[in-house]
Every structure is written in structure tokens, then in C-alpha cells.
Enzyme design. Structure first.
Site, PDB file in Angstrom:
ATOM      1  N   LYS A   1       0.830  -1.210   0.000  1.00 16.25           N
ATOM      2  CA  LYS A   1       0.000   0.000   0.000  1.00 16.25           C
ATOM      3  C   LYS A   1       0.862   1.257   0.000  1.00 16.25           C
ATOM      4  O   LYS A   1       0.586   2.222  -0.721  1.00 16.25           O
ATOM      5  CB  LYS A   1      -0.922   0.018   1.224  1.00 16.25           C
TER       6      LYS A   1
ATOM      7  N   ASP B   1      -9.359   2.071   4.195  1.00 16.52           N
ATOM      8  CA  ASP B   1      -9.915   0.755   4.500  1.00 16.52           C
ATOM      9  C   ASP B   1     -10.451   0.226   3.192  1.00 16.52           C
ATOM     10  O   ASP B   1     -11.166   0.930   2.465  1.00 16.52           O
ATOM     11  CB  ASP B   1     -11.016   0.825   5.552  1.00 16.52           C
ATOM     12  N   SER B   2     -10.073  -0.959   2.884  1.00 14.59           N
ATOM     13  CA  SER B   2     -10.473  -1.535   1.604  1.00 14.59           C
ATOM     14  C   SER B   2     -10.710  -3.018   1.782  1.00 14.59           C
ATOM     15  O   SER B   2     -10.258  -3.630   2.751  1.00 14.59           O
ATOM     16  CB  SER B   2      -9.397  -1.292   0.539  1.00 14.59           C
TER      17      SER B   2
ATOM     18  N   PHE C   1      -1.144  -8.272  -3.815  1.00 16.00           N
ATOM     19  CA  PHE C   1      -1.286  -8.818  -2.469  1.00 16.00           C
ATOM     20  C   PHE C   1      -2.763  -9.073  -2.200  1.00 16.00           C
ATOM     21  O   PHE C   1      -3.624  -8.812  -3.043  1.00 16.00           O
ATOM     22  CB  PHE C   1      -0.700  -7.859  -1.424  1.00 16.00           C
TER      23      PHE C   1
END
Length: 223
Positions: free
Chosen positions: A14, A71-72, A152
Site C-alpha cells: 500500500k 480501509d479496503s 497482495f
């Protein structure tokens, strides 16, 4: 201009994606790895929006610095939106990406409707609480096997129909062009000068005594 912003994550994938998109701006981006022994945020919200804000505000308040949090997760329609906000810990608190992928494959065994979407929400908060929110999603389907070595999370299972590849078969630049996080980052980048101005104005309203983070104020924006 206030040019130090914290990325509320230790996830190297990220961090790399975010820094790649924002590297052209005059801002120093640090991650939670640069601030050891911080109390963890409690992400107990029911939505991605709630959790992104909880995390951004928590670390902004603790550090006294503007913070970007995301947030995912993956929503599979046939599973009622699961794993959703529990995507990262779908098969347990200590779950690996492979553990989560394997559980998802078990849950979808025998199910024909494999449509799914990735959702990403970014929250940019300052220590006093106000925040900006950005959200995007990406539609796809879940394969019945892992495919690809990049990315990922659920990337090896998420098949993106327009280019006939999973996210794990895309380079970082290719993924950023079409992914949920990439879409959010494109929008964020397009408005980032305004975001920086918003942060600057909000930080001026903060209490005069903020933690001293001068050791992090440098011009190596790629780190």
C-alpha cells in the site's frame, strides 16, 4: 506549507502504491513504521468509511499530524458482501493472504455466480477530527484458482474482465490505472493541491504545542 503527512499503514504494498501516485507533490510521506510503539487503532466499524476514519483520526490525534488512512476490501455478491470489512482477517486475526484466499475458495466452492468488487475508502484526518473522504470500487469476478505473482491480498483471485487478467498479473502501474485504490488515488492526486491547502488551514487551527517531528522533515519524498 505543512508538508509532513502520515500514512496509517505498515503494509509495504500500500505504501508503495500511494507514494508512487503522490511522489510529484512537495510532501513528506511517512508510514506507521516510522513511529514505533504507537497504540493501535480499533477498527470496529461496520463500513469501510467508518474504519478508514477511525484509523485516520486515531493516528492523527496520537501523533499530532495529518494522517491518511484507507480501509479496503473485497465484497462477493453471492456471499452477501463477505468478506467485506473483515477482508484482511477473513480466516483469523493472524491470517496470511494465502489463508484468506483459500477460505474464499472454500466458501465459493460449487457457486456459479462469482461476481465481486473491490472497495476502497481513503480518509484524511487532522488531530482535531475533521476529515476528507474519497471512495471508489472496481468490479470483477473470483476465479477458482490462484493466478499471478504480483500484488497482495485477493489479487490472485480477482479477475478483471476488460483486460482478461487478475490483479496479480498486472504491474503496479497497470493496476493503479484500473483498481479501486488506483481510482481513489487518481482522484486524490487531481485534488491534492487543494487537500494540502485544507490540511494547512486546519493545522493552523490546532493547539500551538504539537509533538516535535522535525527529524522527519526532509526532502527525500521517495522514502
Amino acid at each position: 506549507m505543512f508538508n509532513l503527512i502520515v500514512l496509517a499503514t505498515t503494509n509495504t504494498h500500500k505504501i508503495r502504491e500511494i507514494k508512487r501516485v503522490l511522489e510529484k507533490f512537495p510532501v513528506v510521506l511517512k508510514s506507521l513504521s516510522d513511529f514505533p510503539t504507537l497504540p493501535e487503532a480499533i477498527e470496529d466499524g461496520d463500513t469501510f468509511d467508518e474504519n478508514a476514519y477511525k484509523k485516520a483520526f486515531h493516528y492523527a490525534k496520537v501523533l499530532g499530524l495529518p494522517t491518511i488512512a484507507d480501509d479496503s476490501g473485497l465484497e462477493v455478491y453471492a456471499l452477501g458482501g463477505k468478506p467485506g470489512v473483515h477482508s484482511a482477517r477473513y480466516s483469523g486475526e493472524e491470517a496470511t493472504d494465502l489463508d484468506n484466499c483459500r477460505k474464499l475458495l472454500r466458501e465459493l466452492n460449487g457457486i456459479q455466480d462469482r461476481k465481486a468488487r473491490f472497495v476502497c475508502v481513503f480518509s484524511i484526518a487532522v488531530p482535531s477530527g475533521p476529515a476528507l473522504t474519497y471512495e471508489a470500487s472496481c468490479e470483477g469476478k473470483i476465479l477458482d484458482h490462484l493466478q499471478g505473482e504480483e500484488g497482495f491480498g485477493y489479487d490472485p483471485l480477482f479477475f478483471y474482465e476488460p483486460i482478461k487478467k487478475t490483479f496479480a498479473e498486472l504491474s503496479l502501474d497497470e493496476k493503479n490505472e484500473v483498481s479501486h485504490r488506483g481510482k481513489v488515488l487518481v482522484e486524490l492526486a487531481s485534488e491534492f493541491p487543494k487537500v494540502l491547502k485544507w490540511i494547512e488551514n486546519r493545522m493552523k487551527e490546532e493547539l500551538p504545542q504539537q509533538p516535535d517531528h522535525s527529524e522527519f522533515m526532509n526532502n527525500d519524498w521517495s522514502r
